[in-house]
Design an enzyme around this catalytic site. Structure first.
Site, PDB file in Angstrom:
ATOM      1  N   ASP A 168      23.608  32.718 -14.669  1.00 26.66           N
ATOM      2  CA  ASP A 168      22.671  33.860 -13.970  1.00 26.66           C
ATOM      3  C   ASP A 168      23.625  34.372 -12.943  1.00 26.66           C
ATOM      4  O   ASP A 168      24.755  33.889 -12.804  1.00 26.66           O
ATOM      5  CB  ASP A 168      21.475  33.368 -13.404  1.00 26.66           C
ATOM      6  CG  ASP A 168      21.469  32.135 -12.542  1.00 26.66           C
ATOM      7  OD1 ASP A 168      22.536  32.133 -11.768  1.00 26.66           O
ATOM      8  OD2 ASP A 168      20.527  31.161 -12.673  1.00 26.66           O
ATOM      9  N   ASP A 205      27.211  25.752 -12.955  1.00 29.63           N
ATOM     10  CA  ASP A 205      26.063  26.179 -12.166  1.00 29.63           C
ATOM     11  C   ASP A 205      25.837  25.432 -10.970  1.00 29.63           C
ATOM     12  O   ASP A 205      26.691  24.324 -11.028  1.00 29.63           O
ATOM     13  CB  ASP A 205      24.611  26.167 -13.028  1.00 29.63           C
ATOM     14  CG  ASP A 205      23.685  27.033 -12.547  1.00 29.63           C
ATOM     15  OD1 ASP A 205      23.668  27.677 -11.664  1.00 29.63           O
ATOM     16  OD2 ASP A 205      22.540  27.184 -13.183  1.00 29.63           O
ATOM     17  N   ARG A 258      13.384  33.742 -16.141  1.00 27.46           N
ATOM     18  CA  ARG A 258      12.712  32.810 -16.069  1.00 27.46           C
ATOM     19  C   ARG A 258      11.279  33.058 -16.515  1.00 27.46           C
ATOM     20  O   ARG A 258      10.444  33.763 -15.809  1.00 27.46           O
ATOM     21  CB  ARG A 258      12.912  31.952 -14.711  1.00 27.46           C
ATOM     22  CG  ARG A 258      12.177  30.430 -14.757  1.00 27.46           C
ATOM     23  CD  ARG A 258      12.293  29.535 -13.547  1.00 27.46           C
ATOM     24  NE  ARG A 258      13.637  28.986 -13.678  1.00 27.46           N
ATOM     25  CZ  ARG A 258      13.892  28.021 -14.398  1.00 27.46           C
ATOM     26  NH1 ARG A 258      13.061  27.281 -15.190  1.00 27.46           N
ATOM     27  NH2 ARG A 258      15.327  27.508 -14.244  1.00 27.46           N
ATOM     28  N   GLN A 262      11.893  28.316  -2.879  1.00 27.03           N
ATOM     29  CA  GLN A 262      10.801  29.077  -2.530  1.00 27.03           C
ATOM     30  C   GLN A 262      11.230  29.629  -0.951  1.00 27.03           C
ATOM     31  O   GLN A 262      10.810  29.209   0.141  1.00 27.03           O
ATOM     32  CB  GLN A 262       9.694  28.119  -2.162  1.00 27.03           C
ATOM     33  CG  GLN A 262       8.356  28.838  -2.056  1.00 27.03           C
ATOM     34  CD  GLN A 262       7.754  29.229  -3.442  1.00 27.03           C
ATOM     35  OE1 GLN A 262       7.936  28.813  -4.326  1.00 27.03           O
ATOM     36  NE2 GLN A 262       6.900  30.552  -3.305  1.00 27.03           N
ATOM     37  N   GLU A 282       3.370   2.429   1.990  1.00 28.59           N
ATOM     38  CA  GLU A 282       3.775   2.438   3.247  1.00 28.59           C
ATOM     39  C   GLU A 282       5.324   1.942   3.279  1.00 28.59           C
ATOM     40  O   GLU A 282       5.745   0.958   2.820  1.00 28.59           O
ATOM     41  CB  GLU A 282       3.026   2.241   4.587  1.00 28.59           C
ATOM     42  CG  GLU A 282       1.967   2.836   4.653  1.00 28.59           C
ATOM     43  CD  GLU A 282       1.091   2.705   6.019  1.00 28.59           C
ATOM     44  OE1 GLU A 282       1.487   1.874   7.144  1.00 28.59           O
ATOM     45  OE2 GLU A 282      -0.075   2.949   5.936  1.00 28.59           O
ATOM     46  N   LYS A 301      19.448  36.000 -16.278  1.00 31.47           N
ATOM     47  CA  LYS A 301      18.504  35.116 -16.715  1.00 31.47           C
ATOM     48  C   LYS A 301      17.270  35.595 -16.297  1.00 31.47           C
ATOM     49  O   LYS A 301      16.983  36.152 -15.505  1.00 31.47           O
ATOM     50  CB  LYS A 301      18.707  33.681 -15.919  1.00 31.47           C
ATOM     51  CG  LYS A 301      17.706  32.581 -16.328  1.00 31.47           C
ATOM     52  CD  LYS A 301      18.068  31.283 -15.857  1.00 31.47           C
ATOM     53  CE  LYS A 301      17.950  30.862 -14.404  1.00 31.47           C
ATOM     54  NZ  LYS A 301      18.468  29.707 -14.007  1.00 31.47           N
ATOM     55  N   HIS A 326      19.556  32.588  -1.176  1.00 30.28           N
ATOM     56  CA  HIS A 326      19.385  33.986  -1.848  1.00 30.28           C
ATOM     57  C   HIS A 326      19.171  34.794  -0.674  1.00 30.28           C
ATOM     58  O   HIS A 326      19.799  35.399  -0.270  1.00 30.28           O
ATOM     59  CB  HIS A 326      18.108  33.830  -3.126  1.00 30.28           C
ATOM     60  CG  HIS A 326      18.314  35.078  -3.749  1.00 30.28           C
ATOM     61  ND1 HIS A 326      19.150  35.871  -4.438  1.00 30.28           N
ATOM     62  CD2 HIS A 326      17.126  35.560  -4.592  1.00 30.28           C
ATOM     63  CE1 HIS A 326      18.998  36.766  -4.895  1.00 30.28           C
ATOM     64  NE2 HIS A 326      17.702  36.720  -5.307  1.00 30.28           N
ATOM     65  N   ASP A 361       0.801  -1.250   0.088  1.00 30.88           N
ATOM     66  CA  ASP A 361       0.084   0.012  -0.012  1.00 30.88           C
ATOM     67  C   ASP A 361       0.783   1.321  -0.132  1.00 30.88           C
ATOM     68  O   ASP A 361       0.363   2.465   0.141  1.00 30.88           O
ATOM     69  CB  ASP A 361      -0.937   0.096   1.345  1.00 30.88           C
ATOM     70  CG  ASP A 361      -0.249  -0.070   2.486  1.00 30.88           C
ATOM     71  OD1 ASP A 361       0.962   0.070   2.496  1.00 30.88           O
ATOM     72  OD2 ASP A 361      -0.848  -0.704   3.375  1.00 30.88           O
TER      73      ASP A 361
HETATM   74  C1  R5P Z   1      18.532  28.672 -10.276  1.00 30.73           C
HETATM   75  O1  R5P Z   1      18.755  29.885 -10.440  1.00 30.73           O
HETATM   76  C2  R5P Z   1      19.675  27.569 -10.472  1.00 30.73           C
HETATM   77  O2  R5P Z   1      20.984  28.003 -10.279  1.00 30.73           O
HETATM   78  C3  R5P Z   1      19.327  26.948 -11.994  1.00 30.73           C
HETATM   79  O3  R5P Z   1      20.022  27.813 -12.941  1.00 30.73           O
HETATM   80  C4  R5P Z   1      18.437  26.503 -12.058  1.00 30.73           C
HETATM   81  O4  R5P Z   1      17.620  25.853 -10.918  1.00 30.73           O
HETATM   82  C5  R5P Z   1      18.416  25.531 -13.182  1.00 30.73           C
HETATM   83  O5  R5P Z   1      17.054  24.738 -13.594  1.00 30.73           O
HETATM   84  P1  R5P Z   1      16.796  24.222 -14.819  1.00 30.73           P
HETATM   85  O6  R5P Z   1      17.807  23.090 -15.360  1.00 30.73           O
HETATM   86  O7  R5P Z   1      15.302  23.742 -14.879  1.00 30.73           O
HETATM   87  O8  R5P Z   1      16.685  25.466 -16.020  1.00 30.73           O
END
Ligand code: R5P
Length: 312
Positions: free
Chosen positions: A183, A232, A208, A109, A53, A206, A143, A51
């Site tokens: 970015d 990155d 988004r 977030q 778990e 960047k 951030h 199930d």
């Molecule tokens: C966000 O600013 C992170 O540094 C990455 O650039 C980001 O999470 C990459 O996400 P994705 O591969 O979906 O573009």
């Protein structure tokens, strides 16, 4: 700590005082980490009931200090197991718990961007702070909340960086590389990698537009004939790297390689990057993936060795 034979050199805990627990899907990194630490390694055994778990089983007698290795990529199911494992570990003798989460989820977030949004970073941080005295991670997406101590209030939060390790790797592979941050948030990692290797770098901007839609603007610079490495913290859908690659190739870069600390590479990310002409795709073993080329075990081992030396 009592005196006695040491397992990890003069700085290590006395034998029997510390242990590493890990899950089977991260066993390779766990073995590297346990070996770097000189600590015993035991699995968190899982049985999945029909199930959905899970029953967990830990070693029945645990030492005072226990570290659990658990990367939190694809986090939702893992968080339940981690919470149960931490609570169970205390019942079985652990007095101090550390979480080594090479990738820490839910860091993006950090505010409510629109009314009603749940600030996941704050609540995940509080949850982890209830379960662990120490939370160690690598290149977290911090951030507006700047430190891991703030993420896990009242606990020891440690943010390590794999950028210097990646810098060493890519400088050995591409000695004349031009590093590009996709970015502004990535500048910290690119600058660290470039500084140590004496490489030059550019920082892009960047925008988004959606989960799989980004626009990366690379600043004016002579790119024709250059061997470029995009660096990155994380590649998720790969769209950030993909958009940057298209621009770099359009401006005449001789080659484009990508290096990330956390290679999540969800869905068709790798395929799309290959189709776009990316030559090499490199990542650390913070997330198990075919692109892993650099191990974060020494970083994590040092942080855990520092933790275990702290008084209770
Ligand atoms: C966000 O600013 C992170 O540094 C990455 O650039 C980001 O999470 C990459 O996400 P994705 O591969 O979906 O573009």
């Amino acid at each position: 700590m009592s005196a006695g034979p040491k397992t990890a050199g003069s700085n290590g805990p006395a034998r029997g005082e510390a242990m590493l627990l890990a899950f089977d899907d991260e066993w390779e990194l766990a073995q590297r980490l346990a070996s770097a630490l000189g600590w015993p390694l035991h699995p968190v055994q899982r049985h999945r009931f029909p199930d959905g778990e899970t029953r967990l089983r830990l070693p029945p007698q645990l030492p005072p200090r226990v570290a659990i290795l658990r990367g939190l990529q694809q986090p939702n199911a893992k968080l339940t197991e981690l919470w149960l494992a931490a609570a169970g570990a205390r019942e079985l003798g652990a007095r101090q718990l550390a979480l080594a989460a090479p990738y820490l989820a839910y860091m993006r977030q950090d505010i409510a961007f629109t009314p009603g949004e749940v600030v996941s970073q704050r609540h995940l941080g509080r949850l982890l702070a209830q379960g662990f005295e120490c939370v160690i991670t690598i290149d977290p997406h911090l951030h507006r909340v700047a430190t891991m101590d703030e993420v896990v209030p009242g606990r020891r939060g440690v943010a390590l960086s794999a950028a210097p390790l990646l810098g060493r790797w890519l400088a050995a592979q591409v000695p004349d590389a031009l590093l590009v941050a996709p970015d502004e948030e990535a500048e910290q990692w690119v600058a660290a990698a470039a500084r140590e290797q004496g490489l030059s770098y550019l920082v892009s901007r960047k925008q988004r537009l959606g989960d799989r839609e980004v626009r990366v603007s690379i600043p004016p610079a002579e790119l024709a004939g250059r061997a470029v490495v995009l660096l990155d913290d994380v590649a998720s859908t790969g769209r950030t790297l993909l958009d940057a690659t298209a621009t770099l190739r359009g401006r005449g870069a001789a080659s484009v390689d990508v290096a990330v600390t956390h290679g999540l590479f969800v869905g068709d990310a790798i395929e799309r990057l290959r189709e776009a002409g990316v030559r090499h795709i490199w990542s650390t073993d913070s997330v198990p993936h075919a692109s892993n080329c650099v191990s974060v075990a020494p970083l994590l081992a040092q942080a855990l060795a520092d933790w275990v030396r702290l008084p209770e």
